[in-house]
Motif scaffolding. Structure first.
Motif, PDB file in Angstrom:
ATOM      1  N   ASP A  10      -4.406   1.557 -12.977  1.00 34.11           N
ATOM      2  CA  ASP A  10      -4.723   0.845 -11.742  1.00 34.11           C
ATOM      3  C   ASP A  10      -5.953  -0.053 -11.849  1.00 34.11           C
ATOM      4  O   ASP A  10      -6.429  -0.592 -10.857  1.00 34.11           O
ATOM      5  N   SER A  11      -6.441  -0.259 -13.059  1.00 35.42           N
ATOM      6  CA  SER A  11      -7.641  -1.083 -13.231  1.00 35.42           C
ATOM      7  C   SER A  11      -7.422  -2.240 -14.198  1.00 35.42           C
ATOM      8  O   SER A  11      -8.383  -2.791 -14.732  1.00 35.42           O
ATOM      9  N   LEU A  12      -6.198  -2.634 -14.399  1.00 29.85           N
ATOM     10  CA  LEU A  12      -5.876  -3.721 -15.323  1.00 29.85           C
ATOM     11  C   LEU A  12      -6.058  -5.051 -14.607  1.00 29.85           C
ATOM     12  O   LEU A  12      -5.518  -5.260 -13.527  1.00 29.85           O
ATOM     13  N   ARG A  13      -6.824  -5.963 -15.200  1.00 28.62           N
ATOM     14  CA  ARG A  13      -7.206  -7.191 -14.506  1.00 28.62           C
ATOM     15  C   ARG A  13      -6.626  -8.471 -15.092  1.00 28.62           C
ATOM     16  O   ARG A  13      -6.856  -9.548 -14.559  1.00 28.62           O
ATOM     17  N   THR A  14      -5.883  -8.359 -16.191  1.00 25.35           N
ATOM     18  CA  THR A  14      -5.226  -9.537 -16.777  1.00 25.35           C
ATOM     19  C   THR A  14      -3.813  -9.137 -17.192  1.00 25.35           C
ATOM     20  O   THR A  14      -3.517  -7.957 -17.392  1.00 25.35           O
ATOM     21  N   TRP A  15      -2.960 -10.134 -17.333  1.00 26.07           N
ATOM     22  CA  TRP A  15      -1.588  -9.848 -17.778  1.00 26.07           C
ATOM     23  C   TRP A  15      -1.584  -9.319 -19.211  1.00 26.07           C
ATOM     24  O   TRP A  15      -0.783  -8.474 -19.551  1.00 26.07           O
ATOM     25  N   ARG A  16      -2.496  -9.793 -20.037  1.00 27.89           N
ATOM     26  CA  ARG A  16      -2.577  -9.278 -21.415  1.00 27.89           C
ATOM     27  C   ARG A  16      -2.955  -7.801 -21.408  1.00 27.89           C
ATOM     28  O   ARG A  16      -2.446  -7.022 -22.211  1.00 27.89           O
ATOM     29  N   ALA A  17      -3.844  -7.414 -20.506  1.00 29.12           N
ATOM     30  CA  ALA A  17      -4.232  -6.006 -20.404  1.00 29.12           C
ATOM     31  C   ALA A  17      -3.057  -5.162 -19.909  1.00 29.12           C
ATOM     32  O   ALA A  17      -2.828  -4.051 -20.413  1.00 29.12           O
ATOM     33  N   VAL A  18      -2.299  -5.686 -18.951  1.00 31.90           N
ATOM     34  CA  VAL A  18      -1.118  -4.966 -18.463  1.00 31.90           C
ATOM     35  C   VAL A  18      -0.124  -4.801 -19.608  1.00 31.90           C
ATOM     36  O   VAL A  18       0.423  -3.718 -19.823  1.00 31.90           O
ATOM     37  N   TYR A  19       0.087  -5.878 -20.359  1.00 29.29           N
ATOM     38  CA  TYR A  19       1.047  -5.816 -21.461  1.00 29.29           C
ATOM     39  C   TYR A  19       0.604  -4.823 -22.536  1.00 29.29           C
ATOM     40  O   TYR A  19       1.413  -4.045 -23.035  1.00 29.29           O
ATOM     41  N   ALA A  20      -0.673  -4.846 -22.882  1.00 28.20           N
ATOM     42  CA  ALA A  20      -1.181  -3.919 -23.899  1.00 28.20           C
ATOM     43  C   ALA A  20      -1.005  -2.470 -23.437  1.00 28.20           C
ATOM     44  O   ALA A  20      -0.598  -1.603 -24.220  1.00 28.20           O
ATOM     45  N   SER A  21      -1.278  -2.203 -22.165  1.00 24.42           N
ATOM     46  CA  SER A  21      -1.107  -0.857 -21.627  1.00 24.42           C
ATOM     47  C   SER A  21       0.369  -0.472 -21.606  1.00 24.42           C
ATOM     48  O   SER A  21       0.735   0.650 -21.956  1.00 24.42           O
ATOM     49  N   ILE A  33       0.827   7.386 -12.449  1.00 25.77           N
ATOM     50  CA  ILE A  33       0.634   6.313 -13.431  1.00 25.77           C
ATOM     51  C   ILE A  33       1.423   5.082 -12.995  1.00 25.77           C
ATOM     52  O   ILE A  33       0.908   3.964 -12.991  1.00 25.77           O
ATOM     53  N   ALA A  34       2.665   5.280 -12.579  1.00 32.94           N
ATOM     54  CA  ALA A  34       3.494   4.174 -12.108  1.00 32.94           C
ATOM     55  C   ALA A  34       2.866   3.513 -10.887  1.00 32.94           C
ATOM     56  O   ALA A  34       2.866   2.283 -10.764  1.00 32.94           O
ATOM     57  N   GLU A  35       2.318   4.305  -9.986  1.00 28.07           N
ATOM     58  CA  GLU A  35       1.655   3.746  -8.809  1.00 28.07           C
ATOM     59  C   GLU A  35       0.441   2.916  -9.214  1.00 28.07           C
ATOM     60  O   GLU A  35       0.155   1.881  -8.609  1.00 28.07           O
ATOM     61  N   GLY A  36      -0.267   3.354 -10.241  1.00 30.90           N
ATOM     62  CA  GLY A  36      -1.394   2.584 -10.748  1.00 30.90           C
ATOM     63  C   GLY A  36      -0.956   1.246 -11.306  1.00 30.90           C
ATOM     64  O   GLY A  36      -1.579   0.210 -11.032  1.00 30.90           O
ATOM     65  N   TYR A  37       0.131   1.245 -12.087  1.00 30.42           N
ATOM     66  CA  TYR A  37       0.658  -0.024 -12.593  1.00 30.42           C
ATOM     67  C   TYR A  37       1.071  -0.926 -11.437  1.00 30.42           C
ATOM     68  O   TYR A  37       0.809  -2.129 -11.451  1.00 30.42           O
ATOM     69  N   SER A  38       1.708  -0.359 -10.430  1.00 31.71           N
ATOM     70  CA  SER A  38       2.120  -1.159  -9.276  1.00 31.71           C
ATOM     71  C   SER A  38       0.906  -1.798  -8.604  1.00 31.71           C
ATOM     72  O   SER A  38       0.952  -2.969  -8.214  1.00 31.71           O
ATOM     73  N   SER A  40      -2.045  -2.576  -9.975  1.00 28.89           N
ATOM     74  CA  SER A  40      -2.574  -3.649 -10.828  1.00 28.89           C
ATOM     75  C   SER A  40      -1.687  -4.886 -10.782  1.00 28.89           C
ATOM     76  O   SER A  40      -2.183  -6.014 -10.654  1.00 28.89           O
ATOM     77  N   ILE A  41      -0.395  -4.691 -10.868  1.00 26.92           N
ATOM     78  CA  ILE A  41       0.547  -5.814 -10.864  1.00 26.92           C
ATOM     79  C   ILE A  41       0.518  -6.529  -9.520  1.00 26.92           C
ATOM     80  O   ILE A  41       0.493  -7.759  -9.458  1.00 26.92           O
ATOM     81  N   ALA A  42       0.485  -5.781  -8.425  1.00 28.63           N
ATOM     82  CA  ALA A  42       0.430  -6.399  -7.098  1.00 28.63           C
ATOM     83  C   ALA A  42      -0.853  -7.216  -6.938  1.00 28.63           C
ATOM     84  O   ALA A  42      -0.823  -8.325  -6.389  1.00 28.63           O
ATOM     85  N   THR A  43      -1.971  -6.698  -7.418  1.00 27.83           N
ATOM     86  CA  THR A  43      -3.240  -7.424  -7.315  1.00 27.83           C
ATOM     87  C   THR A  43      -3.190  -8.718  -8.114  1.00 27.83           C
ATOM     88  O   THR A  43      -3.617  -9.778  -7.634  1.00 27.83           O
ATOM     89  N   LEU A  44      -2.647  -8.668  -9.308  1.00 23.30           N
ATOM     90  CA  LEU A  44      -2.540  -9.884 -10.119  1.00 23.30           C
ATOM     91  C   LEU A  44      -1.633 -10.914  -9.448  1.00 23.30           C
ATOM     92  O   LEU A  44      -1.969 -12.096  -9.387  1.00 23.30           O
ATOM     93  N   LEU A  45      -0.503 -10.475  -8.937  1.00 23.18           N
ATOM     94  CA  LEU A  45       0.432 -11.413  -8.308  1.00 23.18           C
ATOM     95  C   LEU A  45      -0.100 -11.950  -6.981  1.00 23.18           C
ATOM     96  O   LEU A  45       0.067 -13.133  -6.670  1.00 23.18           O
ATOM     97  N   ALA A  46      -0.740 -11.117  -6.191  1.00 21.23           N
ATOM     98  CA  ALA A  46      -1.221 -11.540  -4.880  1.00 21.23           C
ATOM     99  C   ALA A  46      -2.518 -12.341  -4.954  1.00 21.23           C
ATOM    100  O   ALA A  46      -2.660 -13.354  -4.267  1.00 21.23           O
ATOM    101  N   ASP A  47      -3.446 -11.889  -5.782  1.00 15.64           N
ATOM    102  CA  ASP A  47      -4.793 -12.464  -5.775  1.00 15.64           C
ATOM    103  C   ASP A  47      -5.115 -13.371  -6.956  1.00 15.64           C
ATOM    104  O   ASP A  47      -6.147 -14.044  -6.949  1.00 15.64           O
ATOM    105  N   HIS A  48      -4.268 -13.358  -7.968  1.00 16.45           N
ATOM    106  CA  HIS A  48      -4.535 -14.153  -9.171  1.00 16.45           C
ATOM    107  C   HIS A  48      -3.279 -14.906  -9.603  1.00 16.45           C
ATOM    108  O   HIS A  48      -2.927 -14.932 -10.789  1.00 16.45           O
ATOM    109  N   TRP A  49      -2.608 -15.494  -8.633  1.00 12.06           N
ATOM    110  CA  TRP A  49      -1.351 -16.211  -8.886  1.00 12.06           C
ATOM    111  C   TRP A  49      -1.517 -17.287  -9.956  1.00 12.06           C
ATOM    112  O   TRP A  49      -0.593 -17.568 -10.714  1.00 12.06           O
ATOM    113  N   ALA A  50      -2.686 -17.879 -10.039  1.00 11.00           N
ATOM    114  CA  ALA A  50      -2.939 -18.942 -11.020  1.00 11.00           C
ATOM    115  C   ALA A  50      -2.749 -18.467 -12.456  1.00 11.00           C
ATOM    116  O   ALA A  50      -2.590 -19.281 -13.367  1.00 11.00           O
TER     117      ALA A  50
END
Length: 110
Positions: A10-21, A33-38, A40-50
């Motif tokens: 739940d603390s992954l801040r980049t797509w590369r970090a998500v992929y590595a995990s 664990i799945a909820e944590g991934y959700s 992180s992914i939601a935060t990246l998609l909602a707040d870091h769309w760029a």
């Protein structure tokens, strides 16, 4: 291994970090664990769309990662994040990501 996955999911801040995990711990993708991934992914998609271009490059090389990301756009994400993600996918989808954006919108439509 599950403890390490839980600590970082739940603390992954980049797509590369998500992929590595994902590469290290995909076998642990369940429960908290799945909820944590959700989260992180939601935060990246909602707040870091760029950063969607980075995700697009990763899923181009690994279709299973795309499925992983989409599976975590689920009922555990915060309502406001779901609204923001759907809005981004509708109004700000990059040319090369139209198929992914359509899949995202389908995940967010009841």
């Amino acid at each position: 291994m599950a403890m390490k996955a839980m600590t970082e999911a739940d603390s992954l801040r980049t797509w590369r970090a998500v992929y590595a995990s994902y590469e290290r711990y995909r076998s642990c993708d369940d429960g908290a664990i799945a909820e944590g991934y959700s989260a992180s992914i939601a935060t990246l998609l909602a707040d870091h769309w760029a950063t969607l271009g980075e995700l697009a490059r990763l899923i181009q090389d690994d279709a299973h990662f795309e499925a992983f990301v989409l599976s975590h756009v689920d009922e555990t994400i915060i309502l406001e994040q779901g609204i923001a993600i759907k809005d981004h996918a509708t109004r700000q989808c990059p040319k090369g990501s139209k198929t992914f954006c359509a899949k995202l919108k389908r995940r967010l439509t009841p």
